[in-house]
Design an enzyme around this catalytic site. Structure first.
Site, PDB file in Angstrom:
ATOM      1  CD  GLU A 106      -2.104  -1.781   0.197  1.00 21.53           C
ATOM      2  OE1 GLU A 106      -2.702  -0.535  -0.657  1.00 21.53           O
ATOM      3  OE2 GLU A 106      -3.160  -2.780  -0.107  1.00 21.53           O
ATOM      4  N   GLY A 107       2.234   1.322  -0.579  1.00 26.85           N
ATOM      5  CA  GLY A 107       3.053   2.355  -0.791  1.00 26.85           C
ATOM      6  C   GLY A 107       4.021   2.484   0.533  1.00 26.85           C
TER       7      GLY A 107
END
Length: 569
Positions: free
Chosen positions: A427-428
């Site tokens: 998620e980053g």
């Protein structure tokens, strides 16, 4: 493994630390009274203790596997998933129109944390569905909402997010999956996606994939990306899961941890999909889902920290080694006590940051106020990065508390560390979160950050009577953070900001942790366990902010004094 849900801690933070009462005073969440919230948190805690926690070790030792193209999940996961779905925990914050409970995200956040503590591998499944629900609520057509949302919210179907490709990881704009229009208004989606958490299972009727792809003649980069709903089974005339779509699970990744969560390589061969949002608007829709997931992943880190802490504490309370006073166990040794207290203090800080972020999101949704929206945006990368880093650090310390036994797999301590390690990546990555913080989130000239620092300093001033030294330390740390924020805002060259982004985010989290610990102590009075924990954090951990801020202000030049050839020597 044994787990006790920290429901009293959650309610204390909601009641005294993160301003949850502002949420319940809004018209949108007026029905979320304290009694209602406490009842939900308590019952969810029981489910986590009795149903999910016993599956933690099995998820690691009896992992998901692929058999003749079908994913077979860990024994017991199907029954536990049904308990999650029947409890209404998937759609807690979803719109009541489609069967959701319409509860504040702050309440959902407490439940997600407990599930992450109890069995992270399984909790990943509903987390992905929750993100998909929010994306559909905000971007899908009325027809897609009516078809998919009730089944996703009930848990009859589950959802995934398909971004990454072999050549397109953080650089999403490099993806090559194609979507060609069909004659009936649908699209034929073709391409391969990797790292798809819970890309398939054997306990839901359907798996609904949100897939990023390019329309013909789309612009290069992220401007030419669209989003499609591509279900495993095509809905029939009654809206039920029908015939199989043209997709398959190619393989499952062999991973460091999270063995109970199948991470799939997905192949789409002209699979039928429906456009979500407008053409070439896929990134806006996907970022809705990703922002939801970023807070959720940060909470996963906090959940694992709590689980690892409880596991280490239980061992320390029974292990006898060397001479020790009191209980006669290693919990009496100063260094073990230091580790355990630090684990507890950081977990509390990370939990409060996550809940404060959820409160800001709730207030933004309830009021539409721009300042609350900016507060939520500012706190999201901090909650994600600090939550996951705390999970990793606490799980690592938990292994150390166990000593040599921590290195033995059957003890279970190492599993927490292996499971949580990926949360700093997906998620980053946390580096991307930090770059977002010093880039987009300071693009307002630092106004949102300054408003938060004003609040921290105001609270510290109010705490001087009774907690003078602690209040002064928090006030001074906030002022130092303000000065570095001003320095970063003044840097026109983004490389100078990016070079110190990670230490800046860590320093911001340290200051926020001190702020929330001070609030907890202030609510308790002048003495007690929360005050003692606040003193430990503020006196021993908060001072780390000074070195981190010095690193943040060092800029980029020193990073490149050594050439690439020097790094290779």
């Amino acid at each position: 493994m044994p787990y006790t849900a920290p429901t009293r801690d959650f309610m204390y933070l909601l009641d005294h630390v993160v301003n949850f009462e502002t949420v319940t005073r809004t018209d949108a969440f007026a029905e979320a009274t304290r009694d209602v919230c406490e009842a939900i948190v308590t019952e969810a805690g029981r489910v986590c203790e009795e149903v999910l926690a016993p599956l933690q070790r099995d998820g690691d030792t009896k992992p998901a596997f692929l058999e003749n193209g079908v994913v077979r999940t860990t024994p017991g996961f199907a029954e536990a998933y049904r308990a999650i779905a029947e409890g209404g925990y998937i759609g807690m914050s979803a719109e009541p129109e489609f069967g959701g409970l319409g509860l504040p995200l702050a309440v959902t956040t407490t439940v997600n944390e407990m599930m992450s503590s109890a069995c992270l591998a399984l909790q990943l499944n509903p987390l992905m569905t929750q993100g998909q629900i929010e994306a559909l609520e905000n971007h899908a057509s009325d027809e897609l909402k009516a078809l998919y949302l009730p089944k996703l919210i009930s848990g009859e179907w589950c959802g995934t997010m398909n971004l990454t490709e072999p050549q397109a990881g953080s650089d999403v704009g490099a993806l090559s999956t194609r979507a060609v229009p069909n004659d009936d208004g649908t699209y034929a989606v073709t391409g391969q996606k990797i790292y798809i958490s819970w890309g398939d299972n054997d306990f839901t009727d359907n798996v609904c994939h949100l897939v990023l792809a390019r329309l013909p003649d789309a612009a290069p980069g992220t401007r030419g990306i669209s989003l499609f709903m591509v279900p495993k089974r095509l809905p029939d005339e009654n809206g039920d899961a029908g015939v199989a779509n043209d997709m398959k699970v190619v393989s499952l990744e062999e991973k460091m941890g999270l063995h109970g969560s199948p991470t799939c390589v997905m192949q789409y061969d002209g699979a039928k999909g429906w456009l979500v949002g407008g053409p070439n608007k896929g990134m806006a829709a996907m970022f809705t889902m990703m922002n939801n997931a970023r807070l959720g992943v940060g909470v996963q880190g906090v959940g694992v920290a709590e689980g690892a802490y409880q596991h280490a504490l239980a061992y320390a309370l029974e292990r006898k080694q060397g001479k020790a006073d009191g209980t006669g166990t290693i919990v009496e040794h100063p260094d073990v006590r230091r580790m355990l207290t630090g684990m507890k203090a950081d977990t509390m800080a990370a939990r409060a940051i996550a809940l404060s972020c959820a409160v800001a999101i709730d207030m933004s949704n309830a009021t539409g106020d721009a300042e609350w929206t900016a507060r939520a945006a500012l706190l999201t990368p901090i909650a994600k990065a600090f939550g996951t880093e705390t999970g990793i650090a606490v799980a690592n310390e938990g292994v150390q508390v166990h000593g040599g036994m921590g290195f033995i797999e059957e003890m279970g301590a190492a599993q927490y560390l292996r499971d949580v390690r990926v949360t700093a990546i997906y998620e980053g990555t946390n580096g991307i979160q930090a770059m977002d913080l010093v880039g987009r989130k300071l693009s307002d000239g630092g106004e949102a950050a300054y408003r938060l620092l004003d609040e921290i300093e105001k609270d510290a001033e109010a705490a001087r009577n009774g907690h003078g030294e602690l209040a002064q330390a928090v006030w001074s740390a906030a002022e130092a953070l303000r000065e570095t924020t001003e320095w970063l805002v003044a840097q026109d060259e983004m490389q100078a900001r990016f070079a110190g982004a990670v230490p800046y985010l860590k320093a911001f989290a340290r200051v926020l942790g001190g702020h929330f610990h001070l609030r907890a102590a202030l609510a308790e009075g002048t003495a007690g366990p929360r005050t003692a924990l606040a003193r430990f954090y503020i006196e021993r951990l908060l001072p780390e902010h000074a070195g981190l801020l010095a690193h943040a202000r060092a800029g980029a030049e020193g990073l490149y004094e050594m050439g690439v050839e020097d790094l290779a020597v």
